[in-house]
Design a protein around this motif. Structure first.
Motif, mmCIF file in Angstrom:
data_model
loop_
_atom_site.group_PDB
_atom_site.id
_atom_site.type_symbol
_atom_site.label_atom_id
_atom_site.label_comp_id
_atom_site.label_asym_id
_atom_site.label_seq_id
_atom_site.Cartn_x
_atom_site.Cartn_y
_atom_site.Cartn_z
ATOM 1 N N ARG A 145 1.016 -1.027 0.146
ATOM 2 C CA ARG A 145 -0.103 -0.038 0.121
ATOM 3 C C ARG A 145 0.725 1.173 -0.112
ATOM 4 O O ARG A 145 0.414 2.045 -0.620
ATOM 5 N N ARG A 192 -4.517 0.726 -7.296
ATOM 6 C CA ARG A 192 -4.860 0.117 -5.774
ATOM 7 C C ARG A 192 -5.537 -1.268 -6.241
ATOM 8 O O ARG A 192 -5.935 -1.672 -5.090
ATOM 9 N N TRP A 195 -4.533 -4.203 -3.863
ATOM 10 C CA TRP A 195 -4.829 -4.115 -2.367
ATOM 11 C C TRP A 195 -5.731 -5.229 -1.841
ATOM 12 O O TRP A 195 -6.752 -5.245 -2.382
#
Length: 308
Positions: free
Chosen positions: A292, A302, A305
């Motif tokens: 992250r 992202r 993630w």
């Protein structure tokens, strides 16, 4: 499971399963409950147990300094019950919160026999109803200050690289300036404070209820919408259809508000800092934290993630 990323930060880090188990036994003895056979459901900002001897969930807070916060959570639960609002119920007949082994412990009615989350539509309906409510002054709810919480978390971010902490602190400082210029459009008032799909569960009677009430505060209502938007737009944890249904049921699309990106960046940073507090005790958390932080440094997608 998608939850957690906004939980308590700081406090003692030596919060192992063994320590939590000792606290559980002491707390249950004080409350007149039997801890034998209890099942540990999760261990993070809180250790959460389901008792075998009674339909009770026990939450043990990692941070020993949040007794006032948990006291408000119990007060919120009592008020919501009186208002017949669908939410987790604090166990009656028990003086709480109580302190055992230096930790803060609360007791909640077990709402389900197996872990099952409700839908985004139901979360939206609950939030819409909640946001129309006017809380009694006796609850003493605080004004939500995201940066007070964020800076506390950054100051106690042990076990991470100095360069990572400095980067996160610089990002927080820049976001603070942008946040102060935001023009919120939804009414200021009561919020859940950690409104995500992870905090709306299916009761055994089939209804959807809100859980984790310790973040209740007074703030712009946009705060209760940002996680769902982020989970869809940045992380891909929700589908477009799910998000559009959430928007339809609530009646407002946060992503159309000009301040969304700033609020999203801030909420995202809080999620990363929260995860940073788990790196010492969890290799999985340490790996995800590194992923992250690298995404924030490089402004990359992202989409890789992982939810916690």
């Amino acid at each position: 499971m998608i939850s957690g990323d906004g939980g308590s930060q700081g406090g003692m880090t030596d919060f192992t399963e063994e320590i939590a188990g000792e606290v559980l036994c002491e707390a249950c003895a004080l409350a007149g409950l039997d801890a034998s056979g209890a099942v540990l459901l999760r261990l993070g900002s809180n250790a959460v147990y389901r008792l075998a001897s009674a339909p009770v969930i026990v939450r043990i807070a990692r941070d020993p300094e949040i007794i006032d916060q948990m006291g408000r959570a119990v007060g919120v639960a009592r008020w919501l019950e009186a208002e017949d609002f669908p939410a987790t119920r604090a166990v009656g007949g028990v003086q709480q919160p109580l302190t055992a082994g230096g930790r803060v412990v609360t007791f909640w009615e077990s709402a389900q026999d197996r872990e099952e989350y409700a839908t985004l539509e139901e979360l939206a309906d609950l939030l819409k109803r909640l946001h129309w409510m006017e809380e009694p002054e006796t609850l003493g709810l605080p004004y939500f200050d995201p940066f007070a919480k964020l800076w506390d978390g950054l100051r106690s971010l042990d076990g991470t690289a100095k360069s990572d902490r400095e980067f996160l602190e610089e990002r927080a400082g820049a976001l603070h300036k942008k946040y102060d210029r935001l023009d919120f459009v939804l009414p200021f008032g009561l919020i859940h404070g950690d409104a995500s799909i992870g905090n709306v569960i299916r009761h055994r009677d089939g209804s959807a209820i809100l859980i984790d009430l310790d973040g209740f505060a007074l703030a712009p209502r946009e705060w209760d919408l940002v996680q769902t938007a982020l989970y869809y737009e940045r992380y891909g944890w929700h589908t477009r259809t799910e998000y559009e249904s959430f928007v339809y049921h609530y009646g407002f699309d946060l992503m159309n508000w000009p301040g969304y990106s700033v609020l999203g960046d801030l909420r995202e940073l809080m999620m990363v800092v929260w995860l940073g507090h788990q790196v010492v005790t969890s290799n999985k958390s340490a790996k995800e934290f590194g992923r992250r932080v690298n995404s924030l440094r490089t402004d990359e997608s992202r989409r890789d993630w992982r939810p916690f």
